[in-house]
Design an enzyme around this catalytic site. Structure first.
Site, PDB file in Angstrom:
ATOM      1  N   HIS A  45       0.970  -1.020   0.112  1.00 53.20           N
ATOM      2  CA  HIS A  45       0.580   0.068  -0.524  1.00 53.20           C
ATOM      3  C   HIS A  45       1.362   0.971  -0.190  1.00 53.20           C
ATOM      4  CE1 HIS A  45      -2.830  -2.532   1.010  1.00 53.20           C
ATOM      5  NE2 HIS A  45      -3.151  -3.209   1.946  1.00 53.20           N
ATOM      6  N   HIS A  54      -6.785  -4.675  -1.459  1.00 54.55           N
ATOM      7  CA  HIS A  54      -6.116  -6.088  -1.270  1.00 54.55           C
ATOM      8  C   HIS A  54      -5.975  -6.777  -2.134  1.00 54.55           C
ATOM      9  CE1 HIS A  54      -6.252  -4.692   2.765  1.00 54.55           C
ATOM     10  NE2 HIS A  54      -5.531  -5.275   3.319  1.00 54.55           N
TER      11      HIS A  54
END
Lengths: 329, 329
Positions: free
Chosen positions: A56, A217
């Site tokens: 991320h 994700h």
């Protein structure tokens, strides 16, 4: 001198080493490399600590520095850091005023940060703020309720600035919880996530398809549809965000246009212009906008829009000076 | 309120509008929107002006601001700005000390900036610095000699800082020309460029292939080979760069790891760690490193490494304060 080949297994460690080496003026590894921390702590300030899976970036390590985070714990790709990592970060950065944990709402993250807070009992005063801004509230295997996505930047910036100004632990907790109802995000994927070193996509989208309401994700989104033009995509992102936010005439709207890792600045700037047009139709003019790549899902092509309706005090905290690898003003 | 749909034709205008709206404190549109300029000029300072095709963002507009550029002219995607745009930028930002043009070495750019300089004769004192840092010196339809790629950031930063400190036009020209022999870059593509709104790739790479020595316009590179691991890729980029640079024991090495638009921070940070290891084998330790997305080729996946061997004076200029959308310190 590398001693072993860099692979998907060592990606996170290598990447963190590269990050720390590039920003030695701001950050350093903590104990045994379990986390990354500010190079210089401010005694008496609440330690603001966050973390989550790798993949991320620049979240969370890119937000360590004056006016934002004190430490960040990174797990494997899309995997929560361990309670041991989180506890080590608390031990090293709590200078007496306690620890505020900022946690994205995913089951693994919530569980491990909770466990770390329990293990810290008697050693640290701890409060936790859960970020839950994803307007795509469909069922997910990874979270109960709304997921925490790019709105995390807003929470970390505002709480980091407040901590820097001396707000105590209870005050930070109240400030963070108060933001929750006025912060929403929505994302679209135009191409799925390629897993490192395999170039295999987690979900396959044809060139004519897009996936609305994706998380960060590699999980599928709310629905898949025919790929639309940029304007319609932006409209599809703005609408659920606006529908879930209260009508606050006196708010300072903050707009974030966030790239998921595979989308270049030219497209993010265009989406920003189009989002301003859609918001303008509702009479909403952003008081500030942040456009760039802040919360990624590896190399997923796509972007998310975040809208935060800030109080004057929160807006002042957003605008307060910050000096991190990924945000400086 | 958008009046017409955003398409590939309007991408550049929409993206520039989104950029300027996000950075209103720093920049503004120039006359008739032909270029973007600093909001506030410094009288008596040489105007440092650059530009080129769109699709390379944040280059060049992202580098407008104190300590770097005064104005940037943007053409269509991968297409030079017109002489008319460049002349308008000179007219508006020359406050008496003349204009320094920073031009990437592509035929179209060189021709149009040259023509603008000729048109400016009698109105502005003009000098031009050509950036030619691409170590992949294979023949190209787009340039004679070495192409200008990510090293442009080094030239714009150092000349911008020198101009801010009062260096005159002749001094800036000498400084820029002097950098040329000590600045090299090399790039790899892992996936070709998708043209806006079509998702069609300019060149198709299989998941097991990579293209070494690519430029930033979707043109093929020097050679195509089987996709290697991250370490071998970094080595393949470092070697030609090192081979083309002089051996300067007293230099301050500056390393740039640049993403081409489709490569996320986690991979760029890893490449940085691996590049430091390769350079370390030669006893070369970067005095500074810059890791991120600075010179893109739309959404091409891949990255480039740039190495600059700076003199102490140049290094001080690199480290001097800068306040732009894409670089702040």
């Amino acid at each position: 001198m590398t001693r072993r080949p860099s692979t998907a297994q060592t990606l996170v460690a290598d990447s963190l080493a590269g990050f720390v080496a590039a920003h030695e003026d701001l950050v350093a590894f903590g104990l045994e490399g379990k986390f990354v921390r500010r190079r210089r702590l401010t005694p008496g300030k609440v330690a603001v600590i966050s973390g989550g899976g790798a993949g991320h970036e620049p979240l969370h390590c890119g937000f360590i520095g004056a006016g934002m985070l004190d430490a960040a714990c990174t797990g494997h790709v899309f995997t929560s850091p361990t309670p041991d990592q989180i506890l080590a970060a608390m031990d090293e950065t709590d200078t007496g005023a306690g620890c505020l944990l900022v946690v994205k709402n995913y089951d693994g993250d919530v569980m491990n940060f909770e466990m770390a807070a329990e293990m810290a009992a008697g050693r640290h005063h701890v409060e936790t703020v859960i970020v839950e801004d994803d307007a795509a509230t469909g069922p997910s295997v990874r979270s109960r309720g709304r997921r925490g996505v790019a709105g995390t930047v807003v929470v970390e910036k505002i709480l980091g600035a407040a901590a820097e100004q001396g707000t105590d632990l209870a005050g930070l907790k109240a400030l963070g919880d108060g933001l929750s109802g006025r912060l929403r995000s929505m994302g679209v994927a135009l191409r799925g996530v390629s897993l490192p070193d395999t170039a295999r996509d987690t979900f396959a989208l044809g060139p004519d398809e897009m996936e609305i309401g994706v998380g960060i994700h590699g999980e599928p989104g709310l629905y898949r549809t025919r790929r639309a033009g940029a304007e319609e995509i932006v409209r599809l992102l703005c609408e659920p965000v606006l529908a879930q936010l209260p009508h606050l005439a006196e708010a300072h709207p903050l707009l974030i246009v966030n790239g998921f890792g595979g989308t270049p600045p030219i497209e993010l700037n265009r989406a920003h212009a189009l989002a301003r047009a859609v918001l303008g139709e509702r009479g909403l003019v952003p008081a500030r906008a942040l456009v760039g790549t802040f919360v990624t899902s590896l190399d997923m092509a796509g972007l998310s829009l975040t809208l935060a309706l800030l109080t004057p005090a929160e807006f002042a905290l957003w605008c307060a000076p910050v000096r991190t690898a990924a945000l400086v003003w």
